[in-house]
Design a protein around this motif. Structure first.
Motif, short mmCIF file in Angstrom:
data_model
loop_
_atom_site.label_atom_id
_atom_site.label_comp_id
_atom_site.label_asym_id
_atom_site.label_seq_id
_atom_site.Cartn_x
_atom_site.Cartn_y
_atom_site.Cartn_z
N TYR A 20 43.20 53.68 10.26
CA TYR A 20 44.38 53.56 9.41
C TYR A 20 44.06 52.65 8.23
N LYS A 21 44.74 52.94 7.13
CA LYS A 21 44.48 52.21 5.89
C LYS A 21 45.23 50.89 5.87
N VAL A 22 44.57 49.83 5.40
CA VAL A 22 45.23 48.55 5.19
C VAL A 22 44.99 48.13 3.74
N LYS A 23 45.92 47.37 3.19
CA LYS A 23 45.76 46.88 1.83
C LYS A 23 46.23 45.43 1.79
N ASN A 24 45.29 44.52 1.89
CA ASN A 24 45.58 43.10 1.89
C ASN A 24 45.45 42.58 0.46
N ILE A 25 46.54 42.69 -0.30
CA ILE A 25 46.51 42.35 -1.73
C ILE A 25 46.21 40.86 -1.91
N CYS A 26 45.32 40.58 -2.86
CA CYS A 26 44.95 39.21 -3.18
C CYS A 26 45.93 38.65 -4.21
N PRO A 27 46.77 37.67 -3.86
CA PRO A 27 47.75 37.16 -4.82
C PRO A 27 47.09 36.37 -5.95
N VAL A 28 45.97 35.70 -5.67
CA VAL A 28 45.31 34.91 -6.70
C VAL A 28 43.84 34.77 -6.33
N ALA A 77 40.60 50.41 -6.50
CA ALA A 77 40.19 51.82 -6.51
C ALA A 77 39.68 52.25 -5.14
N TYR A 78 39.34 51.28 -4.27
CA TYR A 78 38.80 51.61 -2.96
C TYR A 78 39.90 51.52 -1.90
N SER A 79 39.67 52.22 -0.78
CA SER A 79 40.60 52.19 0.36
C SER A 79 39.89 51.57 1.56
N GLN A 80 40.54 50.59 2.18
CA GLN A 80 39.98 49.92 3.35
C GLN A 80 40.61 50.49 4.62
N PHE A 81 39.77 50.84 5.60
CA PHE A 81 40.27 51.43 6.84
C PHE A 81 39.84 50.60 8.04
N VAL A 82 40.81 50.39 8.92
CA VAL A 82 40.56 49.72 10.21
C VAL A 82 40.48 50.79 11.28
N MET A 83 39.51 50.67 12.19
CA MET A 83 39.35 51.67 13.23
C MET A 83 40.38 51.45 14.34
N LYS A 84 40.88 52.55 14.89
CA LYS A 84 41.79 52.49 16.04
C LYS A 84 40.98 52.41 17.33
#
Length: 412
Positions: A232-240, A306-313
Motif C-alpha cells: 500500500y502507498k504511504v506519503k509522509n509529507i515533509c513539513p520543513v 514524483a515518486y510513490s512509496q509503498f509499504v509491503m503487507k
C-alpha cells in the motif's frame, strides 16, 4: 624528437619549436547562409560528427531557419551543453542555427583540426570564450571563436598526425567496442537470471499458468494476486527541510544525491516526502522516459513527490518484489498499461495489476540468492566499466599529446 618550447597559450602548453600558433579566424571562414531543410537535407551535429538528422532531434515548422553545410565544411555546436558536438561534413545539407559552419581557407589538412577540435582541452577553451546567463545556455559565437589561438604544424605534419590518429584511435575503438559488447552480454545475462528466478523460483517443481502475460508459467505452489493485497502507498509529507539526505531513484537504485559532486539542491521542498529503508520506491509518472521505475529504499531521507512509496503487507517481502518489478521494468510492461497521454499509472491501476506471490520463505530465499548473484555480476561489470573508463581517458590524453606535438608520430 623535436625540441619543445612553450607556446605561450595556457591550454596548448609546449609545442615543437618548428610549429607556430594562429587564430582560428585565419584558418577558417564563416559560412552563414540560411537555407530550407526542404531544399537541403537536414543534418545533426553530434559528438560523432555530422550525420543525417537524428529521430530525437527537435524539429521546427520554420523550415527556412537552417544553415547551409557543404561537403568538407566544419560544423560545431555553439552551446556549452553540446560540448564536443562537431565534425567535418561528408554531406551537403542544412543544420540548426545554433551551429557555426566553417569553410577551410588555403592549404591545410582539415582532419588534423578535426582531431584538435575534439579534444577536451579545446572544448574547455571554446567554453571559456562563451557568454550566457547560466551554464547550460552558454554559447560561443563566431566573433569569439575566431579569436581562439590554436597550434599550426606544417601541412605535412598535419597529414602525418591525422593519419596516425585515424589508425591508432580506430584500434582503441575496437577494444572499447569489444569491452562494451562484453558488458552488454553480462548485463543481459543478469536480466535473464532475474527473470527466470522471480518467475520460476529456485527449485525444480511442477509449473502452472500464472495468468500474467509477462510471467507465463510459475510454480504450482505460487498464486497470482493483485498488487493491492501485497503493498500500500504511504506519503509522509515533509513539513520543513531539516538537513536530511536527498534521495533519488536512478538506474543504480535509490541513492543519496551527492550535493558536493554537483547534485542540485531542490529549489522547493513542497510535497517532498520522508522515506524509510525497507520500502519500495516507484515512479509511476512519465514511464516512457523514466530510466528506472523501481528501487528498494536503503536509507532514511527525503525524495521528490514524483515518486510513490509503498509499504509491503503481511506475507510480501520487499526485496523479492524489488527484483520482480525490476524484471517488469526491463521490458516496460507497466508502460504498456499506461495508455494515457502522460504514460502514467494511478495507485488504483497499479493495485489492480496481478503479480505472483510465492510462499514467504521462498520470497526471502529468491531475494537472498539474487542479492549474491547480482553482487558477483555487478563486480564483473564494474571491473570492465573501469577498463572502459581507463581506455577512454587514455585515448583523450593520447590525442592531445599528438595534436600538440608533445609526442612525435613514429617514423614506422
Amino acid at each position: 624528437m623535436c625540441e619543445l618550447h612553450e607556446s605561450g597559450i595556457e591550454w596548448i602548453g609546449a609545442i615543437p619549436s618548428d610549429w607556430s600558433v594562429g587564430r582560428i579566424g585565419g584558418l577558417y571562414s564563416l559560412r552563414n547562409q540560411k537555407v530550407s531543410d526542404i531544399d537541403f537535407q537536414p543534418l545533426s551535429v553530434t559528438n560523432k560528427g555530422i550525420v543525417p538528422q537524428l529521430e530525437t532531434a527537435a524539429k521546427s515548422n520554420a523550415h527556412d531557419d537552417r544553415k547551409l553545410v557543404r561537403v568538407g565544411d566544419f560544423a560545431i555546436n555553439s552551446r556549452s551543453d553540446r560540448r564536443g558536438s562537431c565534425g567535418i561534413s561528408a554531406y551537403e545539407g542544412s543544420v540548426s542555427l545554433i551551429n557555426t559552419i566553417l569553410s577551410p581557407n588555403g592549404e591545410m589538412n582539415p582532419r588534423y583540426y578535426d582531431w584538435l577540435f575534439h579534444t577536451v582541452q579545446f572544448g574547455d577553451e571554446f567554453y571559456r570564450w562563451g557568454h550566457g546567463i547560466v551554464d547550460d545556455l552558454w554559447t560561443t559565437g563566431w566573433q569569439d571563436m575566431k579569436r581562439i589561438i590554436i597550434p599550426i604544424p606544417s601541412v605535412d605534419e598535419q597529414e602525418k598526425i591525422a593519419s596516425f590518429l585515424d589508425k591508432k584511435c580506430a584500434e582503441i575503438d575496437l577494444i572499447v567496442s569489444d569491452l562494451q559488447s562484453q558488458i552488454d552480454a553480462i548485463e543481459q545475462h543478469k536480466r535473464s537470471l532475474i527473470t527466470e528466478t522471480v518467475t520460476k523460483g529456485l527449485h525444480d517443481v511442477e509449473l502452472i499458468d500464472s495468468g500474467i502475460d509477462w510471467v507465463g508459467q510459475m510454480p504450482q505452489t505460487w498464486i497470482s494476486i493483485p498488487n493491492k493485497y501485497l503493498m500500500y502507498k504511504v506519503k509522509n509529507i515533509c513539513p520543513v527541510y531539516d538537513g536530511e539526505d536527498i534521495l533519488s531513484l536512478t538506474t543504480n537504485g535509490v541513492i543519496v544525491r551527492d550535493l558536493d559532486a554537483g547534485g542540485k539542491m531542490p529549489t522547493s521542498f513542497d510535497g517532498y516526502q520522508r522515506i524509510k529503508p525497507g520500502n519500495l520506491l516507484m515512479c509511476l509518472f512519465d514511464i516512457d522516459v523514466t530510466p528506472r521505475c523501481i528501487g528498494l529504499i536503503k536509507n532514511h531521507g527525503l525524495t521528490s513527490p514524483a515518486y510513490s512509496q509503498f509499504v509491503m503487507k503481511e506475507g510480501a517481502y520487499a526485496p523479492y518484489y524489488y527484483y520482480y518489478y525490476l524484471m517488469v521494468d526491463y521490458t516496460k510492461e507497466l508502460l504498456h498499461m499506461a495508455k494515457n497521454l502522460r504514460h502514467s499509472l494511478t495507485e488504483d491501476q497499479l493495485g489492480a495489476i496481478k503479480a505472483p506471490k510465492p510462499p514467504y520463505d521462498e520470497q526471502v530465499e529468491i531475494a537472498n540468492y539474487l542479492d549474491a548473484k547480482c553482487e558477483e555480476i555487478n563486480a564483473i561489470i564494474g571491473e570492465k566499466a573501469l577498463q572502459l573508463e581507463t581506455l577512454e581517458e587514455y585515448k583523450k590524453s593520447f590525442i592531445f599529446e599528438y595534436v600538440t606535438g608533445k609526442k612525435e608520430v613514429p617514423s614506422t
